[in-house]
Write an enzyme that holds these catalytic residues in place. Sequence first.
Site, mmCIF file in Angstrom:
data_model
loop_
_atom_site.group_PDB
_atom_site.id
_atom_site.type_symbol
_atom_site.label_atom_id
_atom_site.label_comp_id
_atom_site.label_asym_id
_atom_site.label_seq_id
_atom_site.Cartn_x
_atom_site.Cartn_y
_atom_site.Cartn_z
ATOM 1 N N HIS A 34 0.827 -1.218 0.000
ATOM 2 C CA HIS A 34 0.000 0.000 0.000
ATOM 3 C C HIS A 34 0.859 1.265 0.000
ATOM 4 O O HIS A 34 0.431 2.319 0.475
ATOM 5 C CB HIS A 34 -0.984 0.007 1.182
ATOM 6 C CG HIS A 34 -2.109 -0.977 0.995
ATOM 7 N ND1 HIS A 34 -3.231 -0.681 0.264
ATOM 8 C CD2 HIS A 34 -2.255 -2.257 1.409
ATOM 9 C CE1 HIS A 34 -4.040 -1.736 0.253
ATOM 10 N NE2 HIS A 34 -3.462 -2.721 0.927
ATOM 11 N N GLY A 119 -7.669 -14.345 -7.887
ATOM 12 C CA GLY A 119 -8.099 -13.758 -6.614
ATOM 13 C C GLY A 119 -7.191 -14.098 -5.442
ATOM 14 O O GLY A 119 -7.550 -13.877 -4.293
ATOM 15 N N SER A 123 -1.838 -11.037 -8.500
ATOM 16 C CA SER A 123 -1.975 -10.114 -9.635
ATOM 17 C C SER A 123 -2.246 -10.816 -10.954
ATOM 18 O O SER A 123 -1.619 -10.511 -11.975
ATOM 19 C CB SER A 123 -0.734 -9.233 -9.772
ATOM 20 O OG SER A 123 -0.579 -8.484 -8.621
ATOM 21 N N ASP A 169 1.869 -3.794 -9.583
ATOM 22 C CA ASP A 169 1.614 -5.117 -10.159
ATOM 23 C C ASP A 169 1.965 -5.162 -11.644
ATOM 24 O O ASP A 169 2.641 -6.081 -12.112
ATOM 25 C CB ASP A 169 0.144 -5.502 -9.960
ATOM 26 C CG ASP A 169 -0.275 -5.427 -8.501
ATOM 27 O OD1 ASP A 169 0.616 -5.348 -7.636
ATOM 28 O OD2 ASP A 169 -1.488 -5.436 -8.238
HETATM 29 C C1 GLA Z 1 -2.905 -4.282 -5.044
HETATM 30 C C2 GLA Z 1 -2.708 -3.115 -6.014
HETATM 31 C C3 GLA Z 1 -1.269 -2.597 -5.961
HETATM 32 C C4 GLA Z 1 -0.852 -2.301 -4.530
HETATM 33 C C5 GLA Z 1 -1.188 -3.466 -3.608
HETATM 34 C C6 GLA Z 1 -0.942 -3.134 -2.156
HETATM 35 O O1 GLA Z 1 -2.133 -5.380 -5.443
HETATM 36 O O2 GLA Z 1 -2.998 -3.524 -7.332
HETATM 37 O O3 GLA Z 1 -1.140 -1.458 -6.774
HETATM 38 O O4 GLA Z 1 -1.409 -1.099 -4.084
HETATM 39 O O5 GLA Z 1 -2.539 -3.873 -3.735
HETATM 40 O O6 GLA Z 1 0.405 -2.925 -1.942
#
Ligand code: GLA
Length: 383
Positions: A34, A119, A123, A169
């Site tokens: 985050h 899920g 990613s 991601d």
């Molecule tokens: C998801 C979002 C990323 C990132 C993470 C948390 O994977 O796609 O961009 O913010 O959460 O680190």
Amino acid sequence: MVGEHLIRNAFQKRFGGPGALYAAPGRVNLIGEHTDYNLGYVLPGAIDRAITLEIRPNGTKQFTVVSLDYNEEVTFTADGNKLQQHWANYVLGVVMEFLSRCFPVQGFDAVFAGDIPLGGGLSSSAALESAFAFAINDMGQFGVSRLELAQIGQSAEHKYAGVRCGIMDQFASLHGEKNQLLKLDCRSLEYELVPFNLPGYRVVLLDTQVKHSLAASEYNVRRAQCETGVAILQKYNSEIKSLRDADLAMLEACRAQMDTTVFLRCQYVVEENIRLLHAVDHLKKNDIGAFGREMFLSHEGLQHKYAVSCAELDLLVETARRLPGVAGARMMGGGFGGCTINVVAEESHEDFIRQTGEAFETQVGKKPLVYDVTIADGARRLR
Ligand code: GLA
């Protein structure tokens, strides 16, 4: 990775003849959660699980895409209207983003499949966006950089999936390199490769199989809370444009003006950036123990200050913490379910799987899924 022959056969059967073959991987993130949309640091790596895609221009204005995993086929035109099948919106989104940047994307036929658990927080959607973005750019010879391809995927996610995700991601899926982590500065978008070849250790993911419907909405709430924090910090110092520009002293100075929740969210982000820098130093010195401790601290922050963990993730991390041979463990990705990431000594691997499995089964009633992953190359053409 999914066997190429599976895609080949399906493409041949549905469209006749071969197309070009591409792959784009999922990712893990060792630390720095985050932080990307707060313009801080992240430390992801691409993994040896990917979306594999066969694709060929069809000389029309239509796009026909087959998902082998969902056993669904969708045909659409680039009118921007959202599609019923949620997976197809990622493809539509990528096409629309190229068009909005004035690249003349031609119609195509495509078949894809993947072995990234859906899920699970690895990613799979970013891999899908990256596979199509990479392929469209390559087929059209548009000369778009990997960074811009990542931004295309990110915008597609914002506009067509409704998640205001950061760049991590898609960036990892497109820039990954074997045995290297990417220390990405999300403010400058510069990155450094950090060798990640830990002799005697493995990266193990434990999948809670929990998919909280909260994930997308709460993600956007966290973003908004961080923005509220930045607006207050800005009154104190107009140079502060994101949480990356703030330090703990600045935050403390604004504490009275912030509600407690906003303060905790901001404090977590500022601390996580510091932890990441320490963690990278430890890694460079091969101090896996110290690196792992930063991972545990990251989890505590995500659990108590950022509040994006859940009981199942906490249980796995707490169990891991007590086991010998576990250097570090934390929840990974957006949160509210998905996987924990664990750095585990080779000789403790079996015991680790057994013990975490038993603890989880006792409390949750089933075993977590286990994925052993290695750090691998990013998006590429296979054939
Ligand atoms: C998801 C979002 C990323 C990132 C993470 C948390 O994977 O796609 O961009 O913010 O959460 O680190």
